[in-house]
Design an enzyme around this catalytic site. Structure first.
Site, PDB file in Angstrom:
ATOM      1  N   GLN A   1       0.830  -1.212   0.000  1.00 11.58           N
ATOM      2  CA  GLN A   1       0.000   0.000   0.000  1.00 11.58           C
ATOM      3  C   GLN A   1       0.863   1.260   0.000  1.00 11.58           C
ATOM      4  O   GLN A   1       1.826   1.365   0.765  1.00 11.58           O
ATOM      5  CB  GLN A   1      -0.928   0.038   1.209  1.00 11.58           C
ATOM      6  CG  GLN A   1      -1.994   1.123   1.020  1.00 11.58           C
ATOM      7  CD  GLN A   1      -2.819   1.407   2.250  1.00 11.58           C
ATOM      8  OE1 GLN A   1      -2.271   1.707   3.307  1.00 11.58           O
ATOM      9  NE2 GLN A   1      -4.124   1.311   2.129  1.00 11.58           N
TER      10      GLN A   1
ATOM     11  N   CYS B   1      -6.303   7.451   5.124  1.00 12.61           N
ATOM     12  CA  CYS B   1      -5.545   7.814   6.329  1.00 12.61           C
ATOM     13  C   CYS B   1      -6.028   9.162   6.879  1.00 12.61           C
ATOM     14  O   CYS B   1      -6.033  10.160   6.157  1.00 12.61           O
ATOM     15  CB  CYS B   1      -4.056   7.877   6.008  1.00 12.61           C
ATOM     16  SG  CYS B   1      -3.104   8.271   7.485  1.00 12.61           S
TER      17      CYS B   1
HETATM   18  C1  LIG Z   1      -3.248   0.508  14.124  1.00 11.10           C
HETATM   19  C2  LIG Z   1      -3.923   0.686  12.815  1.00 11.10           C
HETATM   20  C3  LIG Z   1      -3.180   1.013  11.698  1.00 11.10           C
HETATM   21  C4  LIG Z   1      -3.802   1.175  10.455  1.00 11.10           C
HETATM   22  N1  LIG Z   1      -3.037   1.428   9.356  1.00 11.10           N
HETATM   23  C5  LIG Z   1      -3.625   1.522   8.121  1.00 11.10           C
HETATM   24  C6  LIG Z   1      -2.846   1.679   6.940  1.00 11.10           C
HETATM   25  O1  LIG Z   1      -1.618   1.724   6.954  1.00 11.10           O
HETATM   26  N2  LIG Z   1      -3.524   1.779   5.764  1.00 11.10           N
HETATM   27  C7  LIG Z   1      -4.889   1.712   5.681  1.00 11.10           C
HETATM   28  O2  LIG Z   1      -5.445   1.818   4.589  1.00 11.10           O
HETATM   29  N3  LIG Z   1      -5.629   1.527   6.782  1.00 11.10           N
HETATM   30  C8  LIG Z   1      -5.029   1.426   7.989  1.00 11.10           C
HETATM   31  N4  LIG Z   1      -5.802   1.180   9.104  1.00 11.10           N
HETATM   32  C9  LIG Z   1      -7.261   1.026   8.956  1.00 11.10           C
HETATM   33  C10 LIG Z   1      -7.643  -0.441   8.839  1.00 11.10           C
HETATM   34  O3  LIG Z   1      -7.062  -1.005   7.674  1.00 11.10           O
HETATM   35  C11 LIG Z   1      -9.177  -0.641   8.834  1.00 11.10           C
HETATM   36  O4  LIG Z   1      -9.715  -0.094   7.661  1.00 11.10           O
HETATM   37  C12 LIG Z   1      -9.843   0.010  10.033  1.00 11.10           C
HETATM   38  O5  LIG Z   1      -9.156  -0.328  11.231  1.00 11.10           O
HETATM   39  C13 LIG Z   1     -11.321  -0.383  10.161  1.00 11.10           C
HETATM   40  O6  LIG Z   1     -11.483  -1.731  10.468  1.00 11.10           O
HETATM   41  P1  LIG Z   1     -11.821  -2.273  11.974  1.00 11.10           P
HETATM   42  O7  LIG Z   1     -12.950  -1.436  12.509  1.00 11.10           O
HETATM   43  O8  LIG Z   1     -12.202  -3.715  11.714  1.00 11.10           O
HETATM   44  O9  LIG Z   1     -10.563  -2.126  12.765  1.00 11.10           O
HETATM   45  C14 LIG Z   1      -5.205   1.039  10.346  1.00 11.10           C
HETATM   46  C15 LIG Z   1      -5.954   0.721  11.486  1.00 11.10           C
HETATM   47  C16 LIG Z   1      -5.345   0.533  12.702  1.00 11.10           C
HETATM   48  C17 LIG Z   1      -6.185   0.180  13.900  1.00 11.10           C
END
Ligand SMILES: Cc1cc2nc3c(=O)[nH]c(=O)nc-3n(C[C@H](O)[C@H](O)[C@H](O)COP(=O)(O)O)c2cc1C
Length: 351
Positions: free
Chosen positions: A84, A114
């Site tokens: 990514q 982001c």
């Molecule tokens: C610690 C952390 C780091 C993340 N880093 C990224 C990232 O680098 N790129 C991205 O597109 N989403 C990132 N996300 C978002 C997740 O990919 C995901 O879309 C988001 O957590 C929603 O899903 P959830 O509610 O199941 O956690 C991150 C989320 C968390 C919690």
């Protein structure tokens, strides 16, 4: 658009461009979490596609070797793997995509979600997603530059008054995207509130041919199966739902493949899987760095354990493999707490 169906046969693979993936269950990119041992372990749990954390295109183009070694350390054991990228300049993103492919990426994904100030201030991540034309130019440049599928991961919009995910997804499809992932929250929500799967479904309705993957609160295997079966989405990416709970990932993959969830995971089996991941981190990163990086994963595994506060206090003193082994045995001996095991809520992410 796939029609809502009532077919209860097990779901199998998913194609993204020419890539045939064995299951529509993927891992989400997560900064500081989805490193090579994590991705390899997720692949072992059966996921269809792994993904790196986001990498800044500008840094990658400026110092490809240095950044690639740290963030794009891709191995055969985790493939197929997506890299990514975050950035907003079409040429820079295209050049960075070429570095990703040279590193072995099977797919390149654009971060359009982001929410963190240092990224949106530069016009990237969720800020780029506000500018549909510009985002499409980035996609076009990347599609032209690399022979692998290019995808994008977006939120619903900047805030509840500016939901643009359906429109954005359609523009990206026309610009050559092979799939989109939609996190059902807005930029302003960051990680609070529920992920809105009705809004995610609107994106699925808006595109013509490409798969749509859903993200946000993916924590219930049966709900995942139902959403895929009914055509709400074509697949999902699992994020916080798998932290401290590899069993969840494995059983979701199993349910989709066979229609059977398998045995109800217990505390011991969760912990055993967690320990295998910690050991893989130590092997990969070396003892000093590996054990330090393991600490947060140990904290997640301790959640719901009897005497959790006392055990958690010991995590800062983890330095060696022997320390890790010793604490593991103590956690195991302590067993599940009276409240039962529950998933950690962790909200400082980048996507
Ligand atoms: C610690 C952390 C780091 C993340 N880093 C990224 C990232 O680098 N790129 C991205 O597109 N989403 C990132 N996300 C978002 C997740 O990919 C995901 O879309 C988001 O957590 C929603 O899903 P959830 O509610 O199941 O956690 C991150 C989320 C968390 C919690």
């Amino acid at each position: 658009m796939a029609a809502a169906g009532t077919d209860s046969r097990p779901q199998t693979g998913l194609s993204i461009g020419p890539l045939r993936l064995r299951t529509p269950i993927f891992i989400a990119p997560m900064v500081g979490i989805t490193d090579r041992p994590f991705r390899a372990f997720a692949r072992e749990m059966g996921v269809g596609l792994t993904c790196t954390e986001m990498t800044a295109a500008a840094a990658l183009v400026r110092a490809p070797e240095e950044v690639a070694v740290r963030l794009l350390d891709l191995g055969p054991e985790e493939r197929p793997v997506a890299a990514q990228l975050v950035g907003n300049d079409p040429q820079m993103m295209a050049d960075a995509a070429q570095v990703c492919v040279a590193q072995g990426a099977d797919l390149v994904d654009i971060n359009l979600g982001c929410p963190v100030p240092k990224v949106v201030r530069l016009g990237s991540g969720a800020a780029l997603a506000r500018e549909i034309e510009r985002t499409a130019q980035v996609m076009e440049a990347m599609v032209r530059a690399v022979p692998v599928p290019v995808t994008a991961k977006m939120r619903l919009g900047w805030d509840q008054h500016s939901i643009n995910a359906p429109e954005l997804a359609r523009a990206l499809e026309q610009a050559g995207a092979s799939a989109v992932t939609v996190h059902g929250r807005t930029r302003c929500q960051k990680y609070t509130g529920d992920s809105d799967w009705d809004q995610i479904a609107r994106v699925k309705e808006a595109v013509e041919r490409i798969p749509v993957l859903g993200s946000g609160d993916v924590r219930d295997a049966r709900l995942v199966e139902q959403r895929i079966r009914q055509g709400v989405v074509d697949g999902v990416v699992v994020a916080r739902g798998m932290l401290g709970d590899w069993d969840f990932l494995e059983s979701t993959v199993r349910l989709l493949a066979s229609g059977d969830l398998g045995p109800e995971p217990d505390f011991e089996s969760r912990l055993r899987l967690a320990k295998r991941h910690w050991d893989a981190m130590v092997t990969h990163h070396g003892e000093q760095r590996g054990v330090r990086l393991c600490r947060k994963f140990v904290v997640w595994a301790i959640k719901g354990c009897a005497g959790a506060a006392r055990l958690r206090a010991r995590v800062a003193d983890l330095f060696t493999q022997a320390d890790l082994d010793e604490l593991y045995e103590e956690i195991r001996a302590a067993g599940e707490g009276p409240q039962g095991w529950h998933r950690p809520v962790f909200t400082s992410g980048e996507g």
